[in-house]
Design a protein around this motif. Structure first.
Motif, PDB file in Angstrom:
ATOM      1  N   ALA A   1      -3.437 -10.409  14.658  1.00 31.66           N
ATOM      2  CA  ALA A   1      -1.980 -10.477  14.789  1.00 31.66           C
ATOM      3  C   ALA A   1      -1.297  -9.949  13.531  1.00 31.66           C
ATOM      4  O   ALA A   1      -0.328  -9.172  13.606  1.00 31.66           O
ATOM      5  CB  ALA A   1      -1.552 -11.915  15.074  1.00 31.66           C
ATOM      6  N   TYR A   2      -1.789 -10.367  12.371  1.00 35.04           N
ATOM      7  CA  TYR A   2      -1.191  -9.928  11.110  1.00 35.04           C
ATOM      8  C   TYR A   2      -1.382  -8.434  10.908  1.00 35.04           C
ATOM      9  O   TYR A   2      -0.456  -7.715  10.518  1.00 35.04           O
ATOM     10  CB  TYR A   2      -1.819 -10.696   9.949  1.00 35.04           C
ATOM     11  CG  TYR A   2      -1.187 -10.412   8.607  1.00 35.04           C
ATOM     12  CD1 TYR A   2      -0.114 -11.173   8.159  1.00 35.04           C
ATOM     13  CD2 TYR A   2      -1.650  -9.384   7.783  1.00 35.04           C
ATOM     14  CE1 TYR A   2       0.482 -10.916   6.935  1.00 35.04           C
ATOM     15  CE2 TYR A   2      -1.068  -9.124   6.558  1.00 35.04           C
ATOM     16  CZ  TYR A   2      -0.007  -9.899   6.131  1.00 35.04           C
ATOM     17  OH  TYR A   2       0.593  -9.638   4.926  1.00 35.04           O
ATOM     18  N   GLY A   3      -2.606  -7.952  11.166  1.00 36.08           N
ATOM     19  CA  GLY A   3      -2.890  -6.531  10.951  1.00 36.08           C
ATOM     20  C   GLY A   3      -2.050  -5.629  11.826  1.00 36.08           C
ATOM     21  O   GLY A   3      -1.547  -4.590  11.368  1.00 36.08           O
ATOM     22  N   ALA A   4      -1.885  -6.003  13.095  1.00 41.88           N
ATOM     23  CA  ALA A   4      -1.055  -5.189  13.991  1.00 41.88           C
ATOM     24  C   ALA A   4       0.377  -5.117  13.486  1.00 41.88           C
ATOM     25  O   ALA A   4       1.003  -4.050  13.501  1.00 41.88           O
ATOM     26  CB  ALA A   4      -1.107  -5.761  15.400  1.00 41.88           C
ATOM     27  N   ALA A   5       0.902  -6.261  13.018  1.00 42.77           N
ATOM     28  CA  ALA A   5       2.267  -6.281  12.502  1.00 42.77           C
ATOM     29  C   ALA A   5       2.375  -5.507  11.193  1.00 42.77           C
ATOM     30  O   ALA A   5       3.359  -4.804  10.945  1.00 42.77           O
ATOM     31  CB  ALA A   5       2.725  -7.733  12.306  1.00 42.77           C
ATOM     32  N   THR A   6       1.355  -5.614  10.344  1.00 40.67           N
ATOM     33  CA  THR A   6       1.368  -4.898   9.072  1.00 40.67           C
ATOM     34  C   THR A   6       1.275  -3.393   9.281  1.00 40.67           C
ATOM     35  O   THR A   6       2.000  -2.608   8.642  1.00 40.67           O
ATOM     36  CB  THR A   6       0.211  -5.381   8.183  1.00 40.67           C
ATOM     37  OG1 THR A   6       0.358  -6.778   7.945  1.00 40.67           O
ATOM     38  CG2 THR A   6       0.198  -4.654   6.854  1.00 40.67           C
ATOM     39  N   ALA A   7       0.393  -2.973  10.185  1.00 34.57           N
ATOM     40  CA  ALA A   7       0.275  -1.543  10.466  1.00 34.57           C
ATOM     41  C   ALA A   7       1.586  -0.991  11.022  1.00 34.57           C
ATOM     42  O   ALA A   7       1.989   0.133  10.680  1.00 34.57           O
ATOM     43  CB  ALA A   7      -0.865  -1.305  11.454  1.00 34.57           C
ATOM     44  N   ALA A   8       2.259  -1.785  11.860  1.00 35.67           N
ATOM     45  CA  ALA A   8       3.550  -1.350  12.394  1.00 35.67           C
ATOM     46  C   ALA A   8       4.577  -1.212  11.277  1.00 35.67           C
ATOM     47  O   ALA A   8       5.374  -0.266  11.254  1.00 35.67           O
ATOM     48  CB  ALA A   8       4.037  -2.329  13.459  1.00 35.67           C
ATOM     49  N   ALA A   9       4.571  -2.149  10.326  1.00 33.98           N
ATOM     50  CA  ALA A   9       5.512  -2.075   9.198  1.00 33.98           C
ATOM     51  C   ALA A   9       5.213  -0.865   8.323  1.00 33.98           C
ATOM     52  O   ALA A   9       6.131  -0.157   7.874  1.00 33.98           O
ATOM     53  CB  ALA A   9       5.437  -3.364   8.382  1.00 33.98           C
ATOM     54  N   ILE A  10       3.937  -0.600   8.053  1.00 32.75           N
ATOM     55  CA  ILE A  10       3.571   0.583   7.265  1.00 32.75           C
ATOM     56  C   ILE A  10       3.992   1.853   8.001  1.00 32.75           C
ATOM     57  O   ILE A  10       4.455   2.826   7.390  1.00 32.75           O
ATOM     58  CB  ILE A  10       2.055   0.586   6.978  1.00 32.75           C
ATOM     59  CG1 ILE A  10       1.701  -0.579   6.048  1.00 32.75           C
ATOM     60  CG2 ILE A  10       1.616   1.911   6.364  1.00 32.75           C
ATOM     61  CD1 ILE A  10       0.205  -0.774   5.848  1.00 32.75           C
ATOM     62  N   GLY A  11       3.839   1.837   9.315  1.00 35.81           N
ATOM     63  CA  GLY A  11       4.222   3.003  10.112  1.00 35.81           C
ATOM     64  C   GLY A  11       5.690   3.320  10.063  1.00 35.81           C
ATOM     65  O   GLY A  11       6.105   4.437  10.390  1.00 35.81           O
ATOM     66  N   GLU A  12       6.521   2.342   9.635  1.00 32.25           N
ATOM     67  CA  GLU A  12       7.958   2.576   9.509  1.00 32.25           C
ATOM     68  C   GLU A  12       8.353   3.098   8.138  1.00 32.25           C
ATOM     69  O   GLU A  12       9.518   3.428   7.919  1.00 32.25           O
ATOM     70  CB  GLU A  12       8.726   1.277   9.808  1.00 32.25           C
ATOM     71  CG  GLU A  12       8.715   0.888  11.281  1.00 32.25           C
ATOM     72  CD  GLU A  12       9.340   1.968  12.147  1.00 32.25           C
ATOM     73  OE1 GLU A  12      10.473   2.392  11.845  1.00 32.25           O
ATOM     74  OE2 GLU A  12       8.686   2.408  13.109  1.00 32.25           O
ATOM     75  N   LEU A  13       7.413   3.167   7.199  1.00 36.20           N
ATOM     76  CA  LEU A  13       7.726   3.740   5.894  1.00 36.20           C
ATOM     77  C   LEU A  13       7.946   5.247   6.046  1.00 36.20           C
ATOM     78  O   LEU A  13       7.312   5.896   6.882  1.00 36.20           O
ATOM     79  CB  LEU A  13       6.591   3.465   4.912  1.00 36.20           C
ATOM     80  CG  LEU A  13       6.358   1.981   4.581  1.00 36.20           C
ATOM     81  CD1 LEU A  13       5.131   1.822   3.689  1.00 36.20           C
ATOM     82  CD2 LEU A  13       7.582   1.367   3.909  1.00 36.20           C
ATOM     83  N   PRO A  14       8.837   5.819   5.249  1.00 36.19           N
ATOM     84  CA  PRO A  14       9.236   7.221   5.455  1.00 36.19           C
ATOM     85  C   PRO A  14       8.108   8.228   5.593  1.00 36.19           C
ATOM     86  O   PRO A  14       8.184   9.098   6.458  1.00 36.19           O
ATOM     87  CB  PRO A  14      10.108   7.507   4.227  1.00 36.19           C
ATOM     88  CG  PRO A  14      10.696   6.187   3.872  1.00 36.19           C
ATOM     89  CD  PRO A  14       9.614   5.186   4.172  1.00 36.19           C
ATOM     90  N   PRO A  15       7.037   8.151   4.800  1.00 35.98           N
ATOM     91  CA  PRO A  15       6.012   9.208   4.936  1.00 35.98           C
ATOM     92  C   PRO A  15       5.386   9.279   6.320  1.00 35.98           C
ATOM     93  O   PRO A  15       5.048  10.354   6.787  1.00 35.98           O
ATOM     94  CB  PRO A  15       4.979   8.811   3.872  1.00 35.98           C
ATOM     95  CG  PRO A  15       5.768   8.047   2.867  1.00 35.98           C
ATOM     96  CD  PRO A  15       6.756   7.262   3.674  1.00 35.98           C
ATOM     97  N   LEU A  16       5.208   8.138   6.974  1.00 35.29           N
ATOM     98  CA  LEU A  16       4.619   8.150   8.305  1.00 35.29           C
ATOM     99  C   LEU A  16       5.681   8.282   9.389  1.00 35.29           C
ATOM    100  O   LEU A  16       5.446   8.864  10.445  1.00 35.29           O
ATOM    101  CB  LEU A  16       3.793   6.883   8.537  1.00 35.29           C
ATOM    102  CG  LEU A  16       2.511   6.774   7.705  1.00 35.29           C
ATOM    103  CD1 LEU A  16       1.771   5.492   8.040  1.00 35.29           C
ATOM    104  CD2 LEU A  16       1.594   7.960   7.954  1.00 35.29           C
ATOM    105  N   ARG A  17       6.855   7.733   9.125  1.00 35.28           N
ATOM    106  CA  ARG A  17       7.905   7.756  10.148  1.00 35.28           C
ATOM    107  C   ARG A  17       8.576   9.120  10.239  1.00 35.28           C
ATOM    108  O   ARG A  17       8.938   9.589  11.311  1.00 35.28           O
ATOM    109  CB  ARG A  17       8.950   6.675   9.840  1.00 35.28           C
ATOM    110  CG  ARG A  17      10.106   6.627  10.837  1.00 35.28           C
ATOM    111  CD  ARG A  17      10.885   5.332  10.687  1.00 35.28           C
ATOM    112  NE  ARG A  17      11.281   5.064   9.323  1.00 35.28           N
ATOM    113  CZ  ARG A  17      12.379   5.551   8.750  1.00 35.28           C
ATOM    114  NH1 ARG A  17      13.193   6.341   9.436  1.00 35.28           N
ATOM    115  NH2 ARG A  17      12.678   5.253   7.505  1.00 35.28           N
ATOM    116  N   THR A  18       8.759   9.788   9.088  1.00 41.02           N
ATOM    117  CA  THR A  18       9.522  11.028   9.073  1.00 41.02           C
ATOM    118  C   THR A  18       8.725  12.234   8.597  1.00 41.02           C
ATOM    119  O   THR A  18       9.214  13.349   8.650  1.00 41.02           O
ATOM    120  CB  THR A  18      10.757  10.891   8.167  1.00 41.02           C
ATOM    121  OG1 THR A  18      10.327  10.738   6.815  1.00 41.02           O
ATOM    122  CG2 THR A  18      11.607   9.697   8.581  1.00 41.02           C
TER     123      THR A  18
END
Length: 324
Positions: free
Chosen positions: A298-315
């Motif tokens: 549960a934590y890892g899925a939420a953490t990976a989603a949060a990292i995925g929202e950081l600019p380098p991965l999101r944009t």
């Protein structure tokens, strides 16, 4: 990184999370043995695309973003930190505020999951919500186990302070255990509606400590779950000395908010306090670690989603744009 906080069994990212981040273009560095206590082996991380390294120095030295569950037990100054680096996870901002500010002065940013906004419509819950849901149920079970056998053998009277994710999970656990429908205390009217829908038989909205004392005298709760607080801020003191004195010998108070100051005046971080009237007030900071595999997923899925929202991965920006 491998977690080093006392009693911590979880890991910040599972092999499935590593694979998802790798698919989005991230290179993931994992300390050997990081997932062992949660039943995730090094071979699984390697197969998911992670680069395994022997110690935390290489994790910090090679990573633009370092994910953890809790701040490490070792001094961060012993790690190769650098400007532009991001530390993401639970940060304990109430107790570590000065340390976080000092890191920021050096150009090292800290993203605190305790202060991440809650969005009920999000497909993936934020890490705090995900862990709170687990913590509420675990805290309820562990608190119930501390009750005298004569109480545990029948339906327990329960008071839940706070109707966020942890409080709602505690209400649900009471129903699962066949205990009496809890009485709840909520901060806002919409929380009262949710608590009643989840199984609370009564819910007070924003009562004073004196009103909570009166409630305790009236209902004589045997188990109290303290889960009231706003994200990343000091927890409200709801159980004062009068409230604790009104409890019957053998009652148990489980305070999930100790790291934020505690809902009870008697709460001590990571300790069980025996009051003179025979009441126990207990806290530990890692209730989800009781189920480390499920909690890590549960934590890892939420953490990976949060990292995925950081600019380098999101944009697609390079990491130099992260702090902007």
């Amino acid at each position: 990184m491998r977690e080093t906080a006392a009693g911590e069994q979880r890991v910040a990212l599972t092999p499935d999370d590593v694979a998802r981040l790798s698919d989005r273009g991230a290179e993931v560095v994992v300390e050997r043995g990081a997932g062992a206590r949660a039943d995730f082996g090094d071979a699984d991380y390697s197969a998911a695309g992670a680069d395994l390294v022997p110690g935390p120095e290489l994790v910090f030295g090679r990573s633009d973003v370092v994910a953890w569950v809790k701040p490490p037990a070792y001094d961060l100054d012993s790690m190769p930190l650098r400007p532009g680096q991001v530390l993401i996870g639970f940060q304990d901002p109430v107790q570590r505020g000065d340390r976080i500010a000092a890191l920021r002065a050096r150009g090292v940013e800290s993203i605190a999951f305790e202060r991440m906004s809650y969005d009920a419509r999000a497909a993936q819950p934020d890490p705090l919500s995900a862990m709170s849901r687990i913590a509420g149920g675990v805290a309820y079970r562990e608190g119930r186990a501390l009750l005298p056998e004569r109480v545990r053998s029948r339906r327990v009277r329960v008071l839940v302070l706070g109707c966020g994710q942890a409080g709602l999970a505690a209400i649900a656990e009471a129903r699962t255990r066949g205990d009496e429908s809890p009485v709840a205390v909520a901060h806002r009217e919409e929380h009262r509606v949710t608590a009643m829908a989840r199984g609370a038989r009564r819910c007070l909205v924003n009562p004073s400590p004196a009103a909570i004392t009166d409630l305790i005298v009236d209902m004589d709760p045997e188990l109290i779950i303290c889960a009231a607080g706003q994200r990343g801020t000091h927890a409200p003191r709801l159980l004062d000395h009068a409230a604790l004195a009104a409890l019957t010998a053998g009652a148990v108070v489980v305070d999930l908010t100790a790291k934020a100051g505690g809902n009870s005046v008697a709460t001590v971080v990571n300790s069980t306090v025996h009051l003179d009237n025979g009441v126990l007030v207990t806290h530990r900071s890692n209730y989800p670690s009781a189920v480390p595999h499920a909690a890590s997923r549960a934590y890892g899925a939420a953490t990976a989603a949060a990292i995925g929202e950081l600019p380098p991965l999101r944009t697609g920006l390079d990491w130099s744009g992260l702090r902007n």
